[in-house]
Design a protein around this motif. Sequence first.
Motif, mmCIF file in Angstrom:
data_model
loop_
_atom_site.group_PDB
_atom_site.id
_atom_site.type_symbol
_atom_site.label_atom_id
_atom_site.label_comp_id
_atom_site.label_asym_id
_atom_site.label_seq_id
_atom_site.Cartn_x
_atom_site.Cartn_y
_atom_site.Cartn_z
ATOM 1 N N GLY A 237 58.200 -5.162 -79.435
ATOM 2 C CA GLY A 237 58.915 -6.428 -79.539
ATOM 3 C C GLY A 237 59.309 -6.779 -80.960
ATOM 4 N N ILE A 238 59.223 -5.818 -81.870
ATOM 5 C CA ILE A 238 59.530 -6.052 -83.283
ATOM 6 C C ILE A 238 60.910 -5.507 -83.620
ATOM 7 C CG2 ILE A 238 58.869 -5.436 -85.663
ATOM 8 C CD1 ILE A 238 55.957 -5.386 -84.705
ATOM 9 N N PRO A 270 55.655 -9.193 -74.066
ATOM 10 C CA PRO A 270 55.216 -8.607 -72.786
ATOM 11 C C PRO A 270 55.634 -9.457 -71.581
ATOM 12 C CG PRO A 270 53.464 -8.484 -74.413
ATOM 13 C CD PRO A 270 54.524 -9.367 -75.003
ATOM 14 N N ARG A 271 55.600 -10.771 -71.758
ATOM 15 C CA ARG A 271 55.990 -11.673 -70.680
ATOM 16 C C ARG A 271 57.490 -11.559 -70.394
ATOM 17 N NH1 ARG A 271 54.168 -18.002 -70.605
ATOM 18 N NH2 ARG A 271 54.926 -18.546 -68.528
ATOM 19 N N ILE A 272 58.289 -11.440 -71.440
ATOM 20 C CA ILE A 272 59.735 -11.287 -71.279
ATOM 21 C C ILE A 272 60.042 -9.999 -70.517
ATOM 22 C CG2 ILE A 272 61.908 -10.893 -72.512
ATOM 23 C CD1 ILE A 272 60.784 -12.713 -74.743
ATOM 24 N N TRP A 291 71.082 -7.821 -69.206
ATOM 25 C CA TRP A 291 70.620 -9.189 -68.996
ATOM 26 C C TRP A 291 70.632 -9.951 -70.317
ATOM 27 C CZ3 TRP A 291 69.556 -10.071 -63.886
ATOM 28 C CH2 TRP A 291 69.263 -8.945 -63.096
ATOM 29 N N ASP A 292 71.119 -11.199 -70.279
ATOM 30 C CA ASP A 292 71.018 -12.087 -71.433
ATOM 31 C C ASP A 292 69.897 -13.074 -71.141
ATOM 32 O OD1 ASP A 292 73.059 -10.813 -72.723
ATOM 33 O OD2 ASP A 292 74.603 -12.207 -72.044
ATOM 34 N N VAL A 293 68.863 -12.992 -71.968
ATOM 35 C CA VAL A 293 67.640 -13.759 -71.737
ATOM 36 C C VAL A 293 67.432 -14.736 -72.882
ATOM 37 C CG1 VAL A 293 65.142 -13.618 -71.383
ATOM 38 C CG2 VAL A 293 66.639 -11.786 -70.543
ATOM 39 N N ASP A 299 58.684 -20.595 -71.276
ATOM 40 C CA ASP A 299 58.991 -19.434 -70.437
ATOM 41 C C ASP A 299 60.341 -18.820 -70.799
ATOM 42 O OD1 ASP A 299 56.716 -19.672 -68.507
ATOM 43 O OD2 ASP A 299 57.701 -21.598 -68.078
ATOM 44 N N PRO A 300 60.532 -17.542 -70.495
ATOM 45 C CA PRO A 300 61.863 -16.944 -70.597
ATOM 46 C C PRO A 300 62.706 -17.356 -69.401
ATOM 47 C CG PRO A 300 60.295 -15.310 -69.831
ATOM 48 C CD PRO A 300 59.506 -16.561 -70.100
#
Length: 342
Positions: A237-238, A270-272, A291-293, A299-300
């Motif tokens: 995630g970096i 991790p949740r994303i 996907w655009d998140v 929350d995401p």
Amino acid sequence: MVIYMGNIGYLLKRIKGMNYKQMFDTIDFVHTKNNKSKISIFFDIIHCGLKYQAGYMDYKIFEMYNLNEEQRKTIITRGINNKIVKKYNNPEYTKYFSNKIEFNKKFNKYLLRDWMELTGDEENYQHFVAFCDKHKKILVKPLSECCGKGVEIIDTTKESKKDLYNQLIESKRTLAEEIAVECQEIAKLHPSSVNTIRIVTLNQQIVVALLRIGNNNNVVDNFNKDGLAAPINIETGIIDYLAIDKKGNLYEKHPLTNEQILWFKIPKWPRIKRFVTQAAKEVPEVGYVGWDVCLGEKDPFLIEGNEFPGHDLYQLPPHRTNGIGLLPRFEKVMNEGKDDKE
């Protein structure tokens, strides 16, 4: 010669629709970069088109003129990307992504915000009035445009709601949404826009992730609207490469806000990832999606999905190690799901 034959149909289509001026502009551009003869560049473009299904824009954007054959065969070119879309995305189901209203209906539980469609009748107008009373500022979008076209944040208190409603109907911007609110950690990079995380799934697995960051106080983070793109390491995630803009400028820090981008860690990564892989299961008939998140404070949630993910933004030269593209990663995932697709 045998290696070329399978791609002849694709090549003929490309030749028929080719913008020859742009192709020769590309030849001139490459000539100034590496001083090779224009005729050799021309034939190298043809070679890459035949062997790797690369258009002249692929040749330029991915700097294929600097790559050897082993490196070239790792690039997801336009032709290869088209084949992946054709193989994994059933056109009978792509309406859930190509039409923003259909997308919002199908993925409503993943949106975490209010929205409504403008239909032009009186009952719908009254619904719009109530929507604006609840949300003083709204985001409006056309249903099928891309690249941020027609997207606008509107203060509904500054004009007649009836006039506004009619204007939106006339301009075909008939999707109104509550404005997404992202977490402060990501918002501070460029507060004027929602800075979305683009995640590409293939066979319900994440194959690419990058952070799109707005610039110049634009309300959208789109790359074609001065935005920046920074790859996210899927495992950590970096952000471990410099951000880039469409002109090819590289940034360790945001040019407007001076916020650090390189080594920025996406919160709740991790949740994303779990969230996106779950969303990818909703329409399994469309197996290749961008996907655009947005990550909210808690929350995401989804902004939208794209059934025809672009191939260029994810493998630009500054973001490739040793010139290697994404095709090996994609092939690994495709081979894992081979029995399901054949």
